[in-house]
Design a protein around this motif. Sequence first.
Motif: not given
Length: 604
Positions: A382-385, A411-426, A551-558
Amino acid sequence: MRILGITDGQTSGAAVIEDGRVLAAVNEERIGRIKMARGFPWESIREVLKLTATDPKDLGGVAMAQVDMELREEVVGWPGWFEARAEEKDLHTKFFQVASRFGGLVPKVPGLMKAYYALRSPAFAHRRKRIEEILREDFGITAKVRWFHHHYAHATSAYYTSRFDDALVVTMDGGGDGHCSHVYSVKGGHFKKLNTADAYDSLGNYYAYVTAICGFKAKRHEGKITGLAARGKPAFRELFESMIGCEDGHLVNRGQVLFKKAMERIVERLPSDWAREDLACTVQLVAEQVAREYVAHWARVSGHRNVALAGGLFANVRINEEIHHLPEVDNLFIHPGMADEGLAVGAGLAYWGSEQRKAGVPYEPPGMDHVYLGNEYGEKDISLALRDAGLEFDHLPGRLESEVGERLAAGRVVARFSGRMEYGPRALGNRTIMYQPGDPSVNDWLNELLKRTEFMPFAPSALYEATDQLFEEPKGVLDTARFMTTTLHCTPWMTERCGGVVHVDGTARPQLVRQEDNASYWRIIEEYRRRTGVPAIINTSFNVHEEPIVRTPDDAIRAFLDSALDYLAIGDFLAKGPVGSDATRKKWEGRSKWGNAAHAPTAR
Ligand SMILES: [Fe+2]
């Protein structure tokens, strides 16, 4: 014994099951970054084997979902039902076109559907043979391969992940393996089939026709119709009731039409000035009515008061709420991967269940503790990305949650990427975008930032402990509402304070967050509550436009940079966006299309 479950149709994927528990489940769309990707799930199989450190040679069995289907070895996108057919020139598509033209003959010519499947059967047999070859030659998997009916795999996904011992299990979708529904009475892991409905009589298909008529992609954008429905009137009820219904517990295609022909029939009976909100409202209400009658009938026949559901139709959160309110139903569970993305899990569980029965093991419901069944990344990655992307960030182990709660309260918008990715559409907290829930205009400006068209407001993630303060009559759906699978009517307290997540019909589709399911996410909501008194935040999936969830830190940052959000909470790091959401927010000030549910006219 470890079992590998596989589905290779729409939203293909793989899962590893052990002792009735899902250890890993991933869909190909997330890895290939193609929404609802279909085709043989090469990468998902590799991923779930890697995530569970399973040597292919140690697998005890392979469970394939769906018996009758043509093989697609390459992974491709899902452009929409009719678009997919138009793009393809294969034999299946030719059959589809013929079936569309002669759909009216099905009830008049006995055996016509059977003949249709018999003609396609050599292609189905080729798929079964070739997949066994691929597993052996490309993956080194020599375990026995068993094939499960599409609807049985839906049914097992629902039953085994519920906590019911005895239950009515109902599956409904557009169609799979020639059927659109199965109904089972299940007790102690023993399934007794009560009903089968042919794909010809599919309620899900009528919903898909309306999705296409309203200008969206059929079997992809049905959620938009559900959102639009609350804003219209049921102006064409008679028309739809003459097309599809439930008679004595059986689904009946009263219109006797299929596919394009069905759409033509609907359109020719609509007035020239029809509004899509009204068409959406009509199909939604008729679908609710048919599903209610169908489930109620079989609940009465079977005597079960626990109901477990799966199949694409139950991605419809309003239908699920209607079933929850049936007098015949006490407890309701909907499998979190309710549509075809859940078939790999379902097939794997079907295999496990059959081994248990064979061995005579007394049944213990395995249930589903959580859906965090995908990959995760460590601090180093993550820190590398973050560094690669040139983002400034703080490392905040132990206090990230309170810092995020603080920013949400501001009132800020915060995106969160943490732990294992969810299974299913949500997205259920680990690949999620968060915001405070009180601002009704958020549905305009945040959707614009995320490049989405939606007609359903954002969903709330709420502290499980605050359920009664926020929602009316949650009894009987507390387990399933952890996975955002049903709407609930909101209390006046909630409606007044959380205008950004309450629909014009007074409902929201919450994720009830328990501390034991996701401690860090629970703490963020708790930190927000401590500062504002509101025990809920907005949770929308972390993705942009029509892309799958990151899915990945790169996807998240993009996705984070692309959407110009305010903060990214990724692992234990907090990064600030270079742009921020203020400009887009300002644009929408005072001209929101959404309004607060408390003051909106009721459509129903
Ligand atoms: Fe299905």
